[in-house]
Write a protein that holds these residues in place. Structure first.
Motif, PDB file in Angstrom:
ATOM      1  N   ILE A  53      23.950  35.887   0.932  1.00 44.95           N
ATOM      2  CA  ILE A  53      23.582  35.627   2.322  1.00 44.95           C
ATOM      3  C   ILE A  53      23.017  36.884   2.973  1.00 44.95           C
ATOM      4  O   ILE A  53      22.018  36.839   3.702  1.00 44.95           O
ATOM      5  CB  ILE A  53      24.804  35.089   3.107  1.00 44.95           C
ATOM      6  CG1 ILE A  53      25.177  33.701   2.570  1.00 44.95           C
ATOM      7  CG2 ILE A  53      24.506  35.001   4.606  1.00 44.95           C
ATOM      8  CD1 ILE A  53      26.498  33.174   3.057  1.00 44.95           C
ATOM      9  N   ASP A  54      23.630  38.025   2.656  1.00 42.18           N
ATOM     10  CA  ASP A  54      23.135  39.297   3.198  1.00 42.18           C
ATOM     11  C   ASP A  54      21.677  39.531   2.840  1.00 42.18           C
ATOM     12  O   ASP A  54      20.875  39.979   3.654  1.00 42.18           O
ATOM     13  CB  ASP A  54      23.952  40.466   2.619  1.00 42.18           C
ATOM     14  CG  ASP A  54      25.185  40.730   3.478  1.00 42.18           C
ATOM     15  OD1 ASP A  54      25.265  40.113   4.563  1.00 42.18           O
ATOM     16  OD2 ASP A  54      26.041  41.530   3.067  1.00 42.18           O
ATOM     17  N   GLN A  55      21.334  39.259   1.569  1.00 42.99           N
ATOM     18  CA  GLN A  55      19.999  39.619   1.081  1.00 42.99           C
ATOM     19  C   GLN A  55      18.941  38.544   1.343  1.00 42.99           C
ATOM     20  O   GLN A  55      17.756  38.844   1.304  1.00 42.99           O
ATOM     21  CB  GLN A  55      20.070  39.882  -0.426  1.00 42.99           C
ATOM     22  CG  GLN A  55      20.861  41.135  -0.740  1.00 42.99           C
ATOM     23  CD  GLN A  55      21.016  41.318  -2.236  1.00 42.99           C
ATOM     24  OE1 GLN A  55      20.225  40.811  -3.021  1.00 42.99           O
ATOM     25  NE2 GLN A  55      22.056  42.047  -2.627  1.00 42.99           N
ATOM     26  N   ALA A  56      19.410  37.303   1.612  1.00 46.44           N
ATOM     27  CA  ALA A  56      18.456  36.181   1.695  1.00 46.44           C
ATOM     28  C   ALA A  56      17.394  36.410   2.763  1.00 46.44           C
ATOM     29  O   ALA A  56      16.251  35.994   2.616  1.00 46.44           O
ATOM     30  CB  ALA A  56      19.202  34.877   1.974  1.00 46.44           C
ATOM     31  N   TYR A  57      17.776  37.096   3.855  1.00 41.12           N
ATOM     32  CA  TYR A  57      16.810  37.283   4.943  1.00 41.12           C
ATOM     33  C   TYR A  57      16.176  38.669   4.969  1.00 41.12           C
ATOM     34  O   TYR A  57      15.485  39.029   5.894  1.00 41.12           O
ATOM     35  CB  TYR A  57      17.503  37.000   6.294  1.00 41.12           C
ATOM     36  CG  TYR A  57      18.009  35.586   6.390  1.00 41.12           C
ATOM     37  CD1 TYR A  57      17.149  34.510   6.179  1.00 41.12           C
ATOM     38  CD2 TYR A  57      19.341  35.337   6.674  1.00 41.12           C
ATOM     39  CE1 TYR A  57      17.617  33.211   6.247  1.00 41.12           C
ATOM     40  CE2 TYR A  57      19.819  34.041   6.754  1.00 41.12           C
ATOM     41  CZ  TYR A  57      18.958  32.978   6.531  1.00 41.12           C
ATOM     42  OH  TYR A  57      19.417  31.688   6.596  1.00 41.12           O
ATOM     43  N   THR A  58      16.488  39.500   3.935  1.00 38.97           N
ATOM     44  CA  THR A  58      15.909  40.838   3.930  1.00 38.97           C
ATOM     45  C   THR A  58      15.125  41.128   2.659  1.00 38.97           C
ATOM     46  O   THR A  58      14.399  42.109   2.583  1.00 38.97           O
ATOM     47  CB  THR A  58      17.017  41.900   4.062  1.00 38.97           C
ATOM     48  OG1 THR A  58      18.004  41.632   3.075  1.00 38.97           O
ATOM     49  CG2 THR A  58      17.631  41.879   5.453  1.00 38.97           C
ATOM     50  N   VAL A  59      15.269  40.243   1.661  1.00 37.06           N
ATOM     51  CA  VAL A  59      14.646  40.506   0.362  1.00 37.06           C
ATOM     52  C   VAL A  59      13.131  40.647   0.502  1.00 37.06           C
ATOM     53  O   VAL A  59      12.501  40.023   1.366  1.00 37.06           O
ATOM     54  CB  VAL A  59      15.020  39.372  -0.633  1.00 37.06           C
ATOM     55  CG1 VAL A  59      14.370  38.064  -0.218  1.00 37.06           C
ATOM     56  CG2 VAL A  59      14.629  39.737  -2.049  1.00 37.06           C
TER      57      VAL A  59
END
Lengths: 295, 277
Positions: A53-59
């Motif tokens: 979830i942390d990375q889903a919007y920053t990848v």
């Protein structure tokens, strides 16, 4: 109190936008999350859902960028760049707009002329109409590069080939609507012109041209949107150096999904504005006869 | 030209004894409309003469062919057989020479033109000078009482005002013959009375020949010098009545004995022929 708020127009609009944004975030999480999990598993690493979830919007290069990522990209490419920069979406939108407007003008003119021919000549109707319809069944993606290459071979390059593809898409709705509109004049008005011993030319310019206008404007809204699509499609396969289509293409080459979405949103905005302007002109011209509905 | 001048002058001085030339002459005219379930005898053996300056009403129940006869005179329909002369020429030549003005049941104003430009339409078509157009429009809009509304669009006017504008439009060409197809049919009675008196005044002022289709006996009696009573299936003329009333009437004429006698005569003519069944 609550029912009053629900009945408001803005409430419906805001709820719809919020619902779409929520759906978009959810879809971004699912699509990007899958990619992140695959990445972990390929490297035989352990992962937790909170990491995903942390990375889903920053990848980087997400499958589906989240709305705020697209917004940041829009800000970068609209406000942070000079309009002459090749990285500015305004620069590209203006290139697309040029060929859209030229194509729209040519297409509307062609559509009107074909409709006049069809309405005044039975032979033209039976000989031309099948070709008009057939022209729209050919996939534009197939014919666009051919048009550009053929015109390029006779040294016609730049905005004209793109405008011709826009014209190709936009003349059709105008032809169909005008052919109907030019025949839609009131029988009473036609008989009146007959008692005045009016010539065919006078009947056209004083009666048919005006009674066709509500039909014309309805089709011009379709035509200008089609012209924009034509211009973008023309920029896609031809290696155009500028335009929203070329932004879409380069975005997909380099996996820059934010860039693709930003270009998509600008083209949607551009289309809305163009249709709105046609609607404004329509309102201005038709309001004196008691509104567009009152024909 | 000189003869016409004398005629108009004599019309002013005497009531109905001046020499009148023939405006319409119909001889054995028939019109058959083909239809899927047999032919329809819209008009059958019509004989009729209308003199210049007359106000002639066609009256009868629906389907009696009164509108069809008016449309044949206007060259909007072609007769199947028989003869028709309009001002000494064929109906087609009369139309091509813009001899008549036609007022339809509906005003038929062009919604994209204001009242002034609507009145200008027939004069634009016949290529008249713009000074002449302005003069005519001002004159006739004033005559129908719409001079203040000249720059309004049709939808801004009431039905009665629109119909008055359409009459002004027909008058602007200054035609010798005015063909009117139930022009006040859609109006309320008060407006209708008013329009009838206006029409009588305009007719007296302009010395035109008027052919007026109506299904109101009172309207026919009030307006006409001659009343043509018609009957349906087949559409035919059953009686032509010359009015004993003076040419120029006021609404007060309706209280006179002669008015009621004439109305009764029309009513009995219609009843005799079982025109209304």
């Amino acid at each position: 109190m609550l029912t009053k708020i629900i009945e408001k127009k803005w409430f419906a609009l805001v709820s719809l936008v919020l619902a779409l944004l929520a759906l978009w975030y959810a879809a971004a999480l699912v699509m990007n999350g899958k990619q992140i999990i695959q990445n972990y598993e390929r490297k035989h690493q352990t992962w937790t859902y909170s990491q995903v979830i942390d990375q889903a919007y920053t990848v980087k290069r997400p499958m589906l960028p989240a709305p705020h990522q697209v917004a940041i990209e829009l800000k970068k490419s609209i406000f942070d760049k000079s309009v002459t920069s090749k990285r500015s979406l305004i620069y590209h939108a203006q290139i697309t707009l040029n060929s859209t407007l030229l194509g729209f003008a040519l297409g509307s003119l062609l559509g009107i002329l074909i409709a006049i021919g069809i309405v005044h000549n039975k032979t033209l109707e039976s000989s031309l109409m099948p070709w008009v319809i057939a022209s729209q069944t050919i996939p534009i993606l197939a014919i666009a590069p051919i048009i550009v290459v053929v015109l390029g071979a006779i040294n016609i390059t730049g905005v004209v080939p793109k405008a011709i593809i826009s014209m190709y898409l936009s003349f059709f709705p105008v032809t169909i609507a005008m052919a109907k509109g030019l025949r839609a004049s009131d029988t009473l008005h036609e008989e009146l012109m007959y008692t005045y011993n009016a010539s065919a030319k006078q009947v056209f310019w004083k009666l048919r041209w005006y009674s066709a206008q509500p039909y014309l404007f309805a089709s011009l809204k379709v035509a200008i949107a089609a012209a924009l699509v034509g211009a973008i499609v023309a920029e896609l396969p031809t290696g155009a150096q500028g335009g929203l289509g070329s932004r879409l293409l380069s975005g997909s080459y380099y996996g820059q999904t934010e860039q693709i979405w930003a270009a998509l949103i600008v083209s949607a905005l551009l289309g809305s504005i163009l249709v709105w302007i046609v609607g404004l002109v329509e309102k201005r011209l038709l309001s004196r006869r008691g509104g567009p509905a009152n024909v | 030209m000189l003869a016409a001048q004398t005629e108009i002058e004599s019309a002013h001085t005497s009531d109905k004894t001046y020499p009148q030339r023939e405006m319409i002459s119909v001889e054995d005219l028939s019109l058959i409309f083909p239809s899927p379930d047999g032919e329809v005898n819209a008009l059958s053996n019509i004989n009729l003469n209308i003199k210049q300056g007359d106000f002639v009403s066609f009256i009868g129940p629906s389907g009696c062919g009164k509108t069809t006869l008016l449309r044949v005179i206007a060259d909007l329909e072609k007769a199947t057989s028989g003869g028709l002369k309009v001002n000494g020429t064929s109906a087609e030549d009369a139309r091509l020479n813009r001899l008549y003005g036609y007022v339809f049941q509906a005003p038929g104003l062009l919604p994209w033109r204001n009242i002034r430009d609507n009145c200008a339409l027939p004069m634009e078509i016949s290529a008249q000078s713009s000074e002449h157009q302005t003069k005519q429009i001002d004159k006739y809009l004033k005559m129908v009482g719409l001079q203040e509304f000249h720059n309004k669009f049709p939808w801004q006017l009431s039905g009665g005002m629109q119909q008055r504008a359409s009459i002004a439009r027909a008058l602007c060409l200054n035609p010798d013959l005015l063909l009117m197809d139930e022009p006040f049919g859609a109006l309320d009675e008060i407006t209708r009375d008013h329009m009838n008196i206006e029409l009588l005044r305009i007719w007296a002022e302009t010395q035109k020949t008027v052919i007026f289709v109506t299904h109101s006996i009172a309207e026919a009696v009030l307006l006409s010098t001659h009343i043509v009573v018609m009957s349906p299936r087949p559409g035919r003329i059953i009686k032509v009545i010359e009015s004993p009333l003076p040419r120029l009437k006021t609404l007060a004429v309706r209280d006179q004995e002669a008015f009621h006698t004439l109305a009764a005569e029309i009513r009995s003519a219609l009843a005799d022929e079982h025109a209304i069944d």
